[in-house]
Write a protein that holds these residues in place. Structure first.
Motif, PDB file in Angstrom:
ATOM      1  N   TRP A   1      11.524  38.892  10.590  1.00 61.46           N
ATOM      2  CA  TRP A   1      10.602  38.798  11.744  1.00 61.46           C
ATOM      3  C   TRP A   1       9.937  40.147  11.997  1.00 61.46           C
ATOM      4  CZ3 TRP A   1      10.047  41.372  16.300  1.00 61.46           C
ATOM      5  CH2 TRP A   1       9.183  40.796  17.231  1.00 61.46           C
TER       6      TRP A   1
ATOM      7  N   LEU B   1       9.398  31.251   8.864  1.00 62.79           N
ATOM      8  CA  LEU B   1       8.635  32.500   8.852  1.00 62.79           C
ATOM      9  C   LEU B   1       7.841  32.633   7.560  1.00 62.79           C
ATOM     10  CD1 LEU B   1      11.227  35.028  10.349  1.00 62.79           C
ATOM     11  CD2 LEU B   1       9.018  34.411  11.341  1.00 62.79           C
TER      12      LEU B   1
ATOM     13  N   HIS C   1       6.030  40.878  11.427  1.00 61.49           N
ATOM     14  CA  HIS C   1       5.274  41.293  12.620  1.00 61.49           C
ATOM     15  C   HIS C   1       4.485  42.559  12.327  1.00 61.49           C
ATOM     16  CE1 HIS C   1       4.304  41.894  16.840  1.00 61.49           C
ATOM     17  NE2 HIS C   1       4.747  43.135  16.733  1.00 61.49           N
TER      18      HIS C   1
ATOM     19  N   HIS D   1       5.133  34.378  15.069  1.00 63.21           N
ATOM     20  CA  HIS D   1       6.439  34.599  14.440  1.00 63.21           C
ATOM     21  C   HIS D   1       7.578  34.130  15.343  1.00 63.21           C
ATOM     22  CE1 HIS D   1       4.378  36.802  11.347  1.00 63.21           C
ATOM     23  NE2 HIS D   1       3.962  37.725  12.182  1.00 63.21           N
TER      24      HIS D   1
END
Length: 296
Positions: free
Chosen positions: A146, A20, A150, A232
Motif C-alpha cells: 500500500w 492492490l 501510494h 488504494h
C-alpha cells in the motif's frame, strides 16, 4: 472462533494484495485485466512446482516471480495491438489457457488433483502460532505494498499512468512511451499478485486448478469496485468487506436451514450482486479516488 477469525483475516490480507495489484493496473493505468487470477496462479504454482521437485520455498518464490514476470510482459505486449476492450477479453482467454494447462498437464502440475503437502512457511510451538506469524507477515506485506503503490501513484509515474488511462492518444502525442508504461505497470502490479499466490499456496498446503477459475478474478474485481477504482485504501477495505461477507455465508446457511449446495450459489450471488449494485448505485466505490493530489 479465534482460529476462524484469523483464517478470514489472513485470506482478506492475501486478497488485499491481489486487489492492490489489480487496482494499479485498472484504477490507474486503465488496463482492464480479466486474467488477474493467472498472475496469482504463477505464485501458487511456482511454490508447488518447487516443492514437487524437492526444492525449498526460496526457489518457489523465485520461480513464481519469474513466471509472473513473463506472463505480465506477455499481457503488456498484447496491449500494443489491441484496444482496451479486446485486451481485457484476451487476458481472460490467456487465464483460461493457463487453467487448461494446469488441469491437463498431469506430469507437471498434478492435473485436476493438484499438488498437496506443501509445508507451512512458519512454524511455532503450535499450529496456531505458525498461522499468526504468517498473518503478521502478510499484513506487513500488505502495508508495504500500500505504501509503495501510494508513493508511486503520487509521483510523475502515477501522473503518466492516469494520463494514459484517460487520454492515451494525447499522452502519446506528448511523447509518453505507452508500451513502456504498460510494461512497467504490469510488472510492478505482478509482484504482489505472485507474493499473494506464493503465501496462499503454503498457507493452504495445496495448489490445484480450481484456484484459477475465472470467477476468482471477478471476486477481486468485486473488491476493487466496492472499495473504489483508483483508491488504494478503498480496495483494501473492499477486500476485507467481501471476505467478511463470504465468511458469513455458512452461518446464514445454518440460520436459514439451507442445503449445503446453496453456499457456492450464495457466494456467486454476492459477487454478481455486489458488482452490479455498486456499478449502478455507487460506481465511485466506498472510498472514491482523490484527484489533483499528484506531487513532484
Amino acid at each position: 472462533m479465534f482460529e476462524f477469525s484469523l483464517h478470514v483475516a489472513t485470506i482478506a490480507a492475501l486478497y488485499g494484495l491481489l486487489a492492490l495489484s489489480l487496482n494499479l493496473q485498472t484504477g490507474f493505468a486503465g488496463l482492464v485485466n480479466f486474467g488477474q487470477i493467472a498472475l496469482f496462479g504463477c505464485g501458487t504454482y511456482g511454490a508447488a512446482l518447487a516443492f514437487n521437485n524437492q526444492f525449498g520455498p526460496v526457489v518457489g518464490l523465485l520461480l513464481g516471480l519469474v513466471l509472473v514476470s513473463l506472463v505480465a510482459l506477455f499481457f503488456a505486449r498484447l496491449g500494443r495491438s489491441l484496444g482496451s476492450d479486446y485486451w481485457g477479453i484476451a487476458t481472460l482467454a490467456i487465464g483460461q489457457i493457463l487453467l487448461t494447462i494446469a488441469t491437463n498437464e498431469t506430469w507437471l502440475t498434478g492435473g485436476a488433483q493438484g499438488i498437496s503437502g506443501l509445508p507451512q512457511l512458519f512454524t511455532g510451538s503450535t499450529r496456531l502460532q505458525g498461522h499468526l506469524i504468517l498473518f503478521s507477515v502478510t499484513l506487513a506485506l500488505l502495508a508495504a505494498t500500500w505504501w509503495l503503490f501510494h508513493r508511486l501513484t503520487q509521483s510523475k509515474f502515477g501522473l503518466s499512468l492516469r494520463l494514459m488511462r484517460e487520454e492515451p492518444q494525447f499522452a502519446a502525442s506528448l511523447g509518453y512511451d505507452l508500451d513502456g508504461l504498460r510494461r512497467s505497470a504490469m510488472l510492478v502490479a505482478a509482484v504482489p499478485a505472485a507474493l499473494s499466490g506464493f503465501l496462499f499456496a503454503h498457507y493452504m498446503t495445496f495448489v490445484g486448478p480450481d484456484q484459477l477459475f475465472s470467477t476468482e478474478t471477478f471476486v477481486v474485481w468485486t473488491m476493487v469496485v466496492i472499495g473504489g477504482l483508483g483508491s488504494h485504501a478503498g480496495v483494501v477495505v473492499g477486500a476485507i468487506l467481501t471476505q467478511m461477507l463470504f465468511a458469513a455465508v455458512p452461518f446464514a446457511k445454518d440460520f436459514f436451514a439451507l442445503p449445503s449446495e446453496y453456499v457456492a450459489a450464495m457466494r456467486l450471488t454476492l459477487i454478481g450482486g455486489g458488482l452490479l449494485g455498486f456499478l449502478l448505485l455507487r460506481p465511485q466505490g466506498l472510498i472514491p479516488e482523490k484527484v489533483g493530489s499528484i506531487r513532484g
